[in-house]
Design a protein around this motif. Structure first.
Motif, mmCIF file in Angstrom:
data_model
loop_
_atom_site.group_PDB
_atom_site.id
_atom_site.type_symbol
_atom_site.label_atom_id
_atom_site.label_comp_id
_atom_site.label_asym_id
_atom_site.label_seq_id
_atom_site.Cartn_x
_atom_site.Cartn_y
_atom_site.Cartn_z
ATOM 1 N N TYR A 44 36.728 44.238 58.820
ATOM 2 C CA TYR A 44 37.027 44.528 57.330
ATOM 3 C C TYR A 44 38.099 44.661 56.643
ATOM 4 O O TYR A 44 38.424 44.932 55.701
ATOM 5 N N PHE A 55 40.369 37.775 51.622
ATOM 6 C CA PHE A 55 39.159 38.138 51.840
ATOM 7 C C PHE A 55 39.018 38.655 53.181
ATOM 8 O O PHE A 55 39.712 38.404 54.263
ATOM 9 N N SER A 56 38.231 39.766 53.494
ATOM 10 C CA SER A 56 37.961 40.170 54.567
ATOM 11 C C SER A 56 36.403 39.378 55.203
ATOM 12 O O SER A 56 35.838 38.644 54.388
ATOM 13 N N ALA A 100 33.723 40.890 55.631
ATOM 14 C CA ALA A 100 32.849 41.651 54.930
ATOM 15 C C ALA A 100 32.772 41.327 53.556
ATOM 16 O O ALA A 100 31.808 41.601 52.765
ATOM 17 N N SER A 101 34.016 40.773 52.747
ATOM 18 C CA SER A 101 34.109 40.631 51.472
ATOM 19 C C SER A 101 32.856 39.809 51.158
ATOM 20 O O SER A 101 32.279 39.938 50.154
ATOM 21 N N VAL A 133 29.127 41.278 53.732
ATOM 22 C CA VAL A 133 28.461 42.473 53.468
ATOM 23 C C VAL A 133 28.521 42.671 51.947
ATOM 24 O O VAL A 133 27.331 43.086 51.231
ATOM 25 N N ASP A 134 29.579 42.467 51.040
ATOM 26 C CA ASP A 134 29.550 43.144 49.904
ATOM 27 C C ASP A 134 28.765 42.074 48.996
ATOM 28 O O ASP A 134 28.043 42.415 47.934
ATOM 29 N N HIS A 135 28.789 40.814 49.459
ATOM 30 C CA HIS A 135 28.017 39.906 48.539
ATOM 31 C C HIS A 135 26.862 39.034 49.305
ATOM 32 O O HIS A 135 26.728 37.902 48.912
#
Lengths: 278, 124, 109
Positions: free
Chosen positions: A182, A190-191, A193-194, A197-199
């Motif tokens: 994360y 970017f992580s 998760a960017s 998870v988020d997209h």
């Protein structure tokens, strides 16, 4: 019933929101699985192992055609030779693992209380070599360790990922991997998760972004037009470079902890290694 | 003991590769004209806008992305040009969780380059 | 344990850097070109230590690493202006990387 679970999860998230890091590993996994289920109710949980392919029936059909006669089969054969060739003392890799190495890979990585660190399947293979008087392979070397795992891991195809996090040392290693996942990295900021998870399921340029649960189940993979062999940690290294962060060492503590977290998030999903990926 | 050495070796190898890349890039540098705003927006080493933003009014795009809002009617959406500049400079200010890289803050684009991109995007 | 490892890394890294710097100095002795200005030498040293700290913090960006390589290359050519330019980029990119890993995690909603 399902709704109750979801409500409980929400309550759990509220209770933990003061300090996100105190989420239990299982709560973390359930949250991530449920978020994908909410966004993509038509995709079955067991299909998460297909990653980006799960979002595109066309791409998945092409993949399945290719996997009927994988163009990289001779590479997996080279791995089989490595696995089957006895050490100088006459013993074999199969002697180092229960069941001759069948259905074991889903138990890795695990946290070793005596060594106080995460042990990956690659480390176990090297431990087996060392115990039999052989020099360890470099974990970043795809021509030795990469090929060896390209066969050895197929012996666990179908096994469900079964990672355990018990005790404070294991939890600390999991948290370290979680933070890595994360944490923003590199000039591009970017992580992991960017995107994943988020997209999740959205399209970056022309490619779907795969979901976090299931990502750890299908390594090593043969990637791209030249079917280059990538272990999971080589993939981490390549991702880090893409966001313009200097990668960590393949087989080092940071990536081992990341793999521990990452694999736990794939718990309950079937392994299938040595597959094609873009 | 092997680990710090390995990291240092990896980094120095990286430095070496970077140096090689730079010297060969320098040779090719001279005759190249300055990139336009559109070229910066398309270049995946520079703006790479179209990796995440669709551009419905731009026939040259070949992506079908849906990660971020489409770049259309920008002059109406950002009446204040400085706001659009600020969004490209560091989008995390407006939204800490954004996936958009902070192009100015992290030095991905120079001020001049951001201004060219703003001009280009403003016309979309 | 961890700080010991970091210390070792720093030591090995600075050894490497000194090796590179020493190499540059020897090249300078054997040529008639002027040596690097005090300003450029200081900027280069600052960039090298910034990059070493970012490595220890596992926060180095590839852009910081390549800018440092450019600065070191420029030092070998006794190009003061280029050393100053690239060393400044390396120092800034290294410190941005270090600030980044102390920043908030994403996706915690």
């Amino acid at each position: 019933m399902k709704q109750t679970t979801w409500m409980l999860t929400c309550l759990g998230m509220l209770a933990f929101s003061a300090d996100a890091l105190s989420l239990s590993p299982e709560q973390e996994r359930l949250n991530r699985v449920q978020a994908v289920q909410q966004k993509y109710p038509d995709i079955k949980f067991e299909d998460y192992v297909y990653g980006a392919l799960a979002f595109s029936p066309d791409a998945k059909a092409q993949y399945e055609n290719m996997m009927a006669f994988p163009p990289f089969e001779s590479e997996i054969d080279k791995g089989r030779q490595l696995w089957e060739t006895p050490f100088n003392n006459g013993k074999r890799y199969a002697d180092c693992f229960p069941g001759g190495g069948r259905n074991v890979a889903g138990n890795y990585p695990y946290y070793d209380e005596a060594m106080k660190k995460v042990v990956t399947f690659e480390m176990a293979l090297n431990q087996c070599r060392a115990n039999n008087g052989e020099a360890p392979y470099k974990q970043a070397d795809m021509n030795t360790m990469g090929l060896l795992t390209a066969y050895a891991r197929t012996l666990s195809d179908g096994m469900l990922m079964n990672i355990k996090v018990k005790g404070s040392g294991a939890l600390a290693a999991f948290e370290s991997g979680r933070r890595f996942f994360y944490q923003r990295r590199g000039q591009l900021n970017f992580s992991c998760a960017s995107c994943h998870v988020d997209h999740v399921g959205e399209i970056l340029r022309t490619e779907y972004l795969s979901m976090l649960p299931g990502q750890a189940t299908h390594w090593p993979a043969f990637r791209g037009g030249d079917y280059a062999l990538f272990t999971l940690q080589r993939r981490y290294s390549a991702c880090n470079q893409l966001v313009r962060a200097v990668p960590m060492e393949i087989g080092g503590e940071e990536y081992n902890n990341l793999e521990y977290f990452h694999s736990y998030l794939s718990n309950g999903l079937p392994l299938k290694s040595s597959v094609f990926r873009k | 003991m092997g680990k710090p050495l390995a990291i240092v070796t990896a980094v120095s190898l990286g430095l070496l590769l970077a140096a090689t890349f730079i010297s060969s890039a320098r040779a090719a540098e001279a005759p190249k004209p300055e990139p336009t705003g559109q070229e910066l927006a398309f270049d995946n080493r520079k703006g790479n806008c179209l990796a995440c933003h669709a551009m419905p009014g731009e026939p040259k795009t070949v992506t079908n992305t849906n990660i971020a809002p489409p770049l259309i009617g920008m002059a109406a959406r950002f009446p204040d040009r400085r706001k659009l500049y600020g969004q490209i400079w560091d989008a995390t200010r407006a939204n800490p969780d954004t996936a958009m890289p902070p192009f100015g803050k992290n030095g991905i684009l120079t001020d001049t380059e951001i201004n060219k991109v703003v001009d280009y995007v403003y016309g979309l | 344990m961890n700080s010991c490892r970091i210390a070792i890394r720093l030591l090995v890294w600075s050894g490497l850097v000194m090796g590179v710097a020493g190499h540059g100095a020897r090249a300078a002795e054997s040529s008639s070109k002027p040596i690097l200005s005090a300003e450029a030498t200081e900027a280069l040293a600052r960039a090298e230590s910034g990059v070493a700290l970012a490595i220890a913090k596992k926060a180095l960006w590839t852009t910081a690493a390549s800018a440092l390589a450019q600065a070191q290359e420029a030092a070998k050519q006794q190009d003061n202006a280029a050393v100053m330019k690239y060393a400044a980029v390396a120092t800034e990119q290294a410190s941005l990387g270090m600030a980044q890993v102390d920043g908030p995690l994403t996706s915690q909603h």
